[in-house]
Each structure stands twice: as C-alpha cells, then as structure tokens.
Design a protein around this motif. Sequence first.
Motif, PDB file in Angstrom:
ATOM      1  N   ALA A 124      80.230 -12.058  -6.762  1.00 52.51           N
ATOM      2  CA  ALA A 124      79.762 -13.226  -6.267  1.00 52.51           C
ATOM      3  C   ALA A 124      79.334 -13.302  -4.945  1.00 52.51           C
ATOM      4  O   ALA A 124      78.290 -13.867  -4.404  1.00 52.51           O
ATOM      5  CB  ALA A 124      80.812 -14.514  -6.294  1.00 52.51           C
ATOM      6  N   LEU A 125      79.928 -12.534  -4.152  1.00 56.54           N
ATOM      7  CA  LEU A 125      79.653 -12.363  -2.568  1.00 56.54           C
ATOM      8  C   LEU A 125      78.286 -11.706  -2.488  1.00 56.54           C
ATOM      9  O   LEU A 125      77.421 -11.789  -1.778  1.00 56.54           O
ATOM     10  CB  LEU A 125      80.656 -11.639  -1.724  1.00 56.54           C
ATOM     11  N   THR A 167      85.155  -6.608  -8.310  1.00 53.73           N
ATOM     12  CA  THR A 167      85.632  -7.829  -8.994  1.00 53.73           C
ATOM     13  C   THR A 167      84.711  -8.781  -9.069  1.00 53.73           C
ATOM     14  O   THR A 167      83.698  -8.931  -8.413  1.00 53.73           O
ATOM     15  CB  THR A 167      86.881  -8.311  -8.010  1.00 53.73           C
ATOM     16  N   ARG A 168      85.130  -9.908  -9.817  1.00 57.65           N
ATOM     17  CA  ARG A 168      83.835 -11.107  -9.971  1.00 57.65           C
ATOM     18  C   ARG A 168      83.650 -11.676  -8.474  1.00 57.65           C
ATOM     19  O   ARG A 168      82.684 -12.172  -8.187  1.00 57.65           O
ATOM     20  CB  ARG A 168      84.390 -12.039 -10.812  1.00 57.65           C
ATOM     21  N   VAL A 169      84.950 -11.649  -7.701  1.00 59.38           N
ATOM     22  CA  VAL A 169      84.540 -12.378  -6.265  1.00 59.38           C
ATOM     23  C   VAL A 169      83.613 -11.573  -5.445  1.00 59.38           C
ATOM     24  O   VAL A 169      82.866 -12.036  -4.908  1.00 59.38           O
ATOM     25  CB  VAL A 169      85.998 -12.335  -5.842  1.00 59.38           C
ATOM     26  N   ASP A 170      84.091 -10.193  -5.691  1.00 53.87           N
ATOM     27  CA  ASP A 170      82.791  -9.094  -5.225  1.00 53.87           C
ATOM     28  C   ASP A 170      81.606  -9.372  -5.623  1.00 53.87           C
ATOM     29  O   ASP A 170      80.442  -9.397  -4.626  1.00 53.87           O
ATOM     30  CB  ASP A 170      83.387  -7.788  -5.296  1.00 53.87           C
ATOM     31  N   ARG A 206      74.147  -7.374 -10.223  1.00 51.29           N
ATOM     32  CA  ARG A 206      75.330  -7.615 -10.585  1.00 51.29           C
ATOM     33  C   ARG A 206      75.903  -6.166 -11.485  1.00 51.29           C
ATOM     34  O   ARG A 206      76.967  -5.914 -11.296  1.00 51.29           O
ATOM     35  CB  ARG A 206      75.324  -8.737 -11.481  1.00 51.29           C
ATOM     36  N   PRO A 264      79.843 -22.697  -5.434  1.00 47.11           N
ATOM     37  CA  PRO A 264      80.532 -22.328  -6.583  1.00 47.11           C
ATOM     38  C   PRO A 264      80.149 -22.811  -8.079  1.00 47.11           C
ATOM     39  O   PRO A 264      80.089 -21.991  -9.126  1.00 47.11           O
ATOM     40  CB  PRO A 264      82.125 -22.881  -6.458  1.00 47.11           C
TER      41      PRO A 264
END
Length: 236
Positions: A143-144, A138-141, A129, A44
């Motif tokens: 990041a994944l 989303t930002r989480v997506d 990205r 993270p």
Amino acid sequence: MTTGAALAFPGEFPFEWLYVGSIIEVSLYVSLTAVAISTLVSVPIALLVGFRNFRGKHLLSSIITTGMGFPSVVVGLVVLFTVSNDGPLGPLELVYTPEAMILSQIVLAVPVITGVSLAAVSSVEQQVRDAAFAMGATRVDVALVTIKEARYGLATAVLAGFGRAISEVGGVLMVGGNIATADGESVTRTLTTAIQLEARQGRFETAMVLGAILVALVLLVNAVVVRLGSGEGGYR
C-alpha cells in the motif's frame, strides 16, 4: 452562543482587516481541517476498492461516483438535521459552529478525494505490486509503495477536495449561519458566504477583494500540495 441578531446577515461592516482576517482564518480552519480528515478517510477506501474484490464493490464504487456530484444544499440540509436539537448529534450543540461546517465539507470532499484517489491507485501497474509481494512485502508495504507511485494523482485528489470544500456556499451557509460578531469578527463566516453577503448588500469593492483573496489562497494551496506530491518540487 451568539445571539439571534447576529445570525445570517448582521449589520453593515466597513472594510477592515480584522473583518477580512477573521474570515480568512475561519475559511482556512474549516476547509483545511475538512480536507485533512477527508484524506485520511478517502485514501484507505480508495486502496481497498482498488486492490480488493469483495461483495458490494461495484455498489460502493457507484456511491463514490454519485457522491462526487452531491448538491451542496442537500448535504447542508442533511447535516443540519443531523446536528439540530432533534438530530442524532443534537446533544453536541454543533448548529451554527465551525465544526458543523467542517462536517458538511467532509461529506462533500470525501467522495471527490476518494474518486480521484481510486483512479490514481488503479493506474499503478500491477507489476509494481507483484514485484513488491515477490520481495516479501506485506500488504501495508505494498500500500505504501502504491501511494508513493500514485502520489501525483493523490495530490490532485487533495486539490480537488480542497477546491470543492473552500468554494462551497450552500451547505456551510445552512449549518454555519454566516455569523459575525457586532465588531465584524467572523464566527462562521467564510470567504464564499462573505462574498455573497457583500455583493448582495452592494459592497462590491469588499466582495472583489475577498474574491481575489480566495483565488490567491487556492493557488497557494495548489502550489504547496503539488510540491509535496511531486517530492522533487515539480512533476516528472
């Protein structure tokens, strides 16, 4: 609590599998736990530093880079003070326990895993990205997606952290005490501290066997992590 007579360098032990097996168990428990926790902290941070612009970013990057070269004995000294009776974690009574050794290895492994992970996620092309954002991610997506694209580099980061942790001597010796029971079962004795002890006491055969086991464990963990990182059993 083990008595003072069992601290540091207790009496001589014959080469027995109880002795060796307990050392392997302690080494793997300490190093794998430290690397697992370090990875959960480091990835993270690497994603944050790699993708976000914020005040103090360059300072944080410099701290990460500097931390990759921290001397283990200095880390051990700081952790020993932290867990000592007069330290902030004194009430937890962690001195000369595997948990104190884990804490020491976390301090050593986090900068290494973070630094290599940062290089890995930063190497993911911006177009990847941007495409994910364009598709409504989303930002989480995102990041994944980045983690998936950088999985080879992240696997390398974990390997580097594990190598740093399991090969560490000075810090774990200071906070763990290199303790074994009277019958030769390890309490806080790891492969590296045991090799040092056996060599100093002239038991080179046992030291060589322990060294070979250490190399074999590192190779085994490397193979497992590389396979998991590749996702297909090998590099592209």
